[in-house]
Scaffold this active site. Structure first.
Site, PDB file in Angstrom:
ATOM      1  N   GLU A 221      12.494 -37.253 -52.841  1.00  0.00           N
ATOM      2  CA  GLU A 221      13.290 -37.331 -51.609  1.00  0.00           C
ATOM      3  C   GLU A 221      14.690 -37.876 -51.914  1.00  0.00           C
ATOM      4  O   GLU A 221      15.668 -37.417 -51.334  1.00  0.00           O
ATOM      5  CB  GLU A 221      12.626 -38.252 -50.590  1.00  0.00           C
ATOM      6  CG  GLU A 221      11.365 -37.738 -49.972  1.00  0.00           C
ATOM      7  CD  GLU A 221      10.828 -38.712 -48.948  1.00  0.00           C
ATOM      8  OE1 GLU A 221      11.038 -38.464 -47.753  1.00  0.00           O
ATOM      9  OE2 GLU A 221      10.206 -39.725 -49.358  1.00  0.00           O
TER      10      GLU A 221
ATOM     11  N   TYR B 163      33.875 -47.279 -30.720  1.00  0.00           N
ATOM     12  CA  TYR B 163      32.809 -46.437 -31.266  1.00  0.00           C
ATOM     13  C   TYR B 163      33.239 -45.695 -32.515  1.00  0.00           C
ATOM     14  O   TYR B 163      32.394 -45.260 -33.287  1.00  0.00           O
ATOM     15  CB  TYR B 163      32.192 -45.510 -30.213  1.00  0.00           C
ATOM     16  CG  TYR B 163      33.132 -44.655 -29.415  1.00  0.00           C
ATOM     17  CD1 TYR B 163      33.654 -43.485 -29.938  1.00  0.00           C
ATOM     18  CD2 TYR B 163      33.457 -45.003 -28.112  1.00  0.00           C
ATOM     19  CE1 TYR B 163      34.496 -42.688 -29.188  1.00  0.00           C
ATOM     20  CE2 TYR B 163      34.300 -44.205 -27.353  1.00  0.00           C
ATOM     21  CZ  TYR B 163      34.813 -43.048 -27.899  1.00  0.00           C
ATOM     22  OH  TYR B 163      35.653 -42.258 -27.159  1.00  0.00           O
TER      23      TYR B 163
ATOM     24  N   GLU C 289      13.069 -47.965 -41.420  1.00  0.00           N
ATOM     25  CA  GLU C 289      13.201 -49.306 -40.839  1.00  0.00           C
ATOM     26  C   GLU C 289      14.331 -50.091 -41.509  1.00  0.00           C
ATOM     27  O   GLU C 289      15.077 -50.815 -40.845  1.00  0.00           O
ATOM     28  CB  GLU C 289      11.893 -50.087 -40.992  1.00  0.00           C
ATOM     29  CG  GLU C 289      10.727 -49.516 -40.223  1.00  0.00           C
ATOM     30  CD  GLU C 289       9.919 -48.461 -40.971  1.00  0.00           C
ATOM     31  OE1 GLU C 289       8.776 -48.216 -40.548  1.00  0.00           O
ATOM     32  OE2 GLU C 289      10.414 -47.869 -41.961  1.00  0.00           O
TER      33      GLU C 289
ATOM     34  N   LYS D  71      14.338 -38.789 -39.517  1.00  0.00           N
ATOM     35  CA  LYS D  71      14.367 -37.957 -40.725  1.00  0.00           C
ATOM     36  C   LYS D  71      13.768 -36.605 -40.339  1.00  0.00           C
ATOM     37  O   LYS D  71      12.652 -36.537 -39.838  1.00  0.00           O
ATOM     38  CB  LYS D  71      13.535 -38.582 -41.838  1.00  0.00           C
ATOM     39  CG  LYS D  71      13.468 -37.724 -43.095  1.00  0.00           C
ATOM     40  CD  LYS D  71      12.402 -38.180 -44.079  1.00  0.00           C
ATOM     41  CE  LYS D  71      12.719 -39.543 -44.606  1.00  0.00           C
ATOM     42  NZ  LYS D  71      11.839 -39.903 -45.753  1.00  0.00           N
TER      43      LYS D  71
END
Length: 116
Positions: free
Chosen positions: A21, A53, A72, A98
């Protein structure tokens, strides 16, 4: 109090638990909602009185360049980094998704949401 949000920010990055990955990469989506006091900005119409922003996007972009194993961990890095820039924020909620996670079956995306 008010909420400023950026939704559907997409990146191609090299995160993941498995080594492949981190070599192949994947698409990720970030959603962020920031609760803070906008009263000064609303009254004075000054960017310096609010959460910019554009700054938030740049912070997230920087975090996404740091390889991580877990969604996380990415969410927590985003929360910490935004709080470093804007320490008076009351609450930040971040979702990290993801696309097409390697779970051995069909799944559009895996998603983790943290508040801090």
């Amino acid at each position: 109090m008010g909420i400023i949000a950026l939704e559907g920010i997409e990146f191609f990055a090299y995160h993941g638990f498995y080594a492949e990955e981190q070599k192949i990469g994947n698409r990720y989506q970030i959603d962020i909602a920031i609760t803070t006091d906008f009263s000064e900005a609303a009254e004075n119409d000054k960017l310096s009185d609010t959460v910019n922003y554009g700054d938030v996007y740049e912070i997230i972009s920087g975090v996404m360049k740091i390889k991580a194993k877990l969604l996380e961990h990415i969410a927590q890095l985003i929360i910490k980094s935004v709080r470093n820039r804007y320490p008076t924020i009351e609450l930040i909620e971040v979702s990290v998704s993801k696309f097409n996670p390697p779970i051995g079956g069909v799944c559009t995306r895996a998603k983790v949401t943290l508040k801090g």
